[in-house]
Design a protein around this motif. Structure first.
Motif, PDB file in Angstrom:
ATOM      1  N   ARG A  11       0.854  -1.180   0.000  1.00 25.01           N
ATOM      2  CA  ARG A  11       0.000   0.000   0.000  1.00 25.01           C
ATOM      3  C   ARG A  11       0.892   1.233   0.000  1.00 25.01           C
ATOM      4  NH1 ARG A  11      -5.352   1.210   1.862  1.00 25.01           N
ATOM      5  NH2 ARG A  11      -5.769   3.309   1.045  1.00 25.01           N
ATOM      6  N   LEU A  13       0.535   5.296   0.769  1.00 24.70           N
ATOM      7  CA  LEU A  13      -0.309   6.314   1.381  1.00 24.70           C
ATOM      8  C   LEU A  13       0.325   7.691   1.221  1.00 24.70           C
ATOM      9  CD1 LEU A  13      -1.453   4.983   4.896  1.00 24.70           C
ATOM     10  CD2 LEU A  13      -2.842   5.225   2.840  1.00 24.70           C
ATOM     11  N   LYS A  14      -0.511   8.700   1.236  1.00 26.12           N
ATOM     12  CA  LYS A  14      -0.013  10.064   1.300  1.00 26.12           C
ATOM     13  C   LYS A  14       0.068  10.493   2.759  1.00 26.12           C
ATOM     14  CE  LYS A  14      -1.809  11.492  -3.204  1.00 26.12           C
ATOM     15  NZ  LYS A  14      -2.700  12.449  -3.921  1.00 26.12           N
ATOM     16  N   GLN A  17      -2.931  10.678   5.533  1.00 25.08           N
ATOM     17  CA  GLN A  17      -4.031   9.749   5.307  1.00 25.08           C
ATOM     18  C   GLN A  17      -4.100   8.719   6.423  1.00 25.08           C
ATOM     19  OE1 GLN A  17      -3.293   8.276   1.248  1.00 25.08           O
ATOM     20  NE2 GLN A  17      -5.047   9.497   0.543  1.00 25.08           N
ATOM     21  N   SER A  18      -5.233   8.046   6.480  1.00 24.85           N
ATOM     22  CA  SER A  18      -5.436   6.986   7.464  1.00 24.85           C
ATOM     23  C   SER A  18      -5.687   5.669   6.755  1.00 24.85           C
ATOM     24  CB  SER A  18      -6.629   7.306   8.365  1.00 24.85           C
ATOM     25  OG  SER A  18      -6.437   8.518   9.039  1.00 24.85           O
ATOM     26  N   MET A  19      -5.375   4.582   7.434  1.00 26.33           N
ATOM     27  CA  MET A  19      -5.701   3.280   6.886  1.00 26.33           C
ATOM     28  C   MET A  19      -5.658   2.225   7.991  1.00 26.33           C
ATOM     29  SD  MET A  19      -2.585   1.398   4.904  1.00 26.33           S
ATOM     30  CE  MET A  19      -3.669  -0.011   4.718  1.00 26.33           C
ATOM     31  N   ARG A  77      -4.474   0.255  13.081  1.00 27.43           N
ATOM     32  CA  ARG A  77      -4.903   1.489  12.413  1.00 27.43           C
ATOM     33  C   ARG A  77      -3.816   2.552  12.520  1.00 27.43           C
ATOM     34  NH1 ARG A  77      -8.817   3.540   9.583  1.00 27.43           N
ATOM     35  NH2 ARG A  77      -9.371   5.745   9.801  1.00 27.43           N
ATOM     36  N   ALA A  81      -0.922   9.224   8.754  1.00 27.18           N
ATOM     37  CA  ALA A  81       0.302   8.591   8.267  1.00 27.18           C
ATOM     38  C   ALA A  81       1.451   9.595   8.150  1.00 27.18           C
ATOM     39  CB  ALA A  81       0.042   7.939   6.916  1.00 27.18           C
ATOM     40  N   THR A  86       6.793   4.414   7.210  1.00 32.30           N
ATOM     41  CA  THR A  86       7.137   3.560   6.074  1.00 32.30           C
ATOM     42  C   THR A  86       7.897   2.355   6.601  1.00 32.30           C
ATOM     43  OG1 THR A  86       7.186   5.370   4.464  1.00 32.30           O
ATOM     44  CG2 THR A  86       8.497   3.403   3.963  1.00 32.30           C
ATOM     45  N   LEU A 111       4.279  -1.038   3.498  1.00 31.13           N
ATOM     46  CA  LEU A 111       3.585   0.256   3.498  1.00 31.13           C
ATOM     47  C   LEU A 111       4.582   1.378   3.218  1.00 31.13           C
ATOM     48  CD1 LEU A 111       0.957   1.827   4.059  1.00 31.13           C
ATOM     49  CD2 LEU A 111       1.625   1.880   6.464  1.00 31.13           C
ATOM     50  N   ILE A 113       4.833   5.600   2.710  1.00 34.74           N
ATOM     51  CA  ILE A 113       4.112   6.854   2.945  1.00 34.74           C
ATOM     52  C   ILE A 113       4.903   7.975   2.300  1.00 34.74           C
ATOM     53  CG2 ILE A 113       3.209   8.418   4.708  1.00 34.74           C
ATOM     54  CD1 ILE A 113       2.998   5.776   6.452  1.00 34.74           C
TER      55      ILE A 113
END
Lengths: 114, 114
Positions: A11, A13-14, A17-19, A77, A81, A86, A111, A113
């Motif tokens: 994944r 992410l910027k 952001q959340s994930m 969670r 981010a 990362t 991940l 970021i």
């Protein structure tokens, strides 16, 4: 026999952001764990759970949250981010039946970021 | 605090020869468990061998054996008759307490030359 299943595998992410990283195990293990592995380093414990409804912090919990509503699932969670998050994230589980059993690991989530 | 140290970031061995990976740890506990995990490029974490601190006899698993020196807090892994499939990152891990939390070393990358 699936063991420990992590999704997604990758994944991007910027910043900000959340994930949620998903983890599920089908071995009826009481204990579950989240680790992060930074490049060239060993695994560091983020959070762990000893059963449904019970979680506690590990070595590096800042920036993360967990919940454990069922024995099978233990999502992690990231709320806001940051580039420092990362990493490769591993979920693991182990049995409580015998003292200090080996942990069984998922295949990890990479991940990034940006 | 428990710490695990692997002082060899990278090692190489010729196929069919023997190699020893080092691990030291710091603890004030008398009962604990030690593990070696293998992480191939696929990123899976695979249990190689496990040692209980209360056992004086060194653990063995086929071509893998350990040299456990409790007083010196040393836990080395010996791989005999090295095979190409042994090439991977190897992590030493320490576990103590009721919740089976693991503390990992930073890893040793093992290269196997044909």
């Amino acid at each position: 026999n699936a063991g420990v299943t992590q999704t997604p595998k990758f994944r991007i992410l910027k910043i900000g952001q959340s994930m949620t990283l998903q983890c599920a195990q089908d071995m009826n293990h009481n204990y579950m764990y989240w680790y992060r592995q930074d490049p060239g380093m060993g695994l560091k414990l983020i959070y762990y759970s000893v059963g449904a409804g019970i979680t506690d912090k590990g070595e590096v919990p800042n920036g993360y949250n967990v919940s454990r509503s069922t024995t099978e699932d233990f999502p992690l969670r990231l709320e806001l981010a940051a580039p420092s998050q990362t990493s490769v994230y591993f979920c693991a589980s182990s049995s409580r039946q015998d003292f200090n059993q080996p942990q069984h690991f998922g295949d990890g989530t990479r991940l990034s970021i940006l | 605090a428990q710490t695990v140290t692997q002082s060899q970031p990278e090692m190489s061995v010729q196929e069919a020869e023997t190699v020893t990976l080092s691990c030291t740890y710091d603890t004030s506990e008398s009962d604990y468990y030690l593990f070696w995990y293998k992480q191939p490029p696929s990123r899976q974490m695979i249990l190689v061998i496990r040692q209980e601190a209360y056992k004086q006899q060194n653990a063995t698993e086929n071509r893998f054996s350990v040299n456990f020196q409790k007083a010196a807090k040393s836990f080395s892994l010996k791989i005999s008759d090295s095979q190409l499939g042994d090439a991977a990152m190897y992590f030493c891990a320490y576990s103590w307490g009721n919740f089976n939390k693991f503390y990992f070393g930073s890893g040793t990358k093992l290269n196997v030359k044909p």
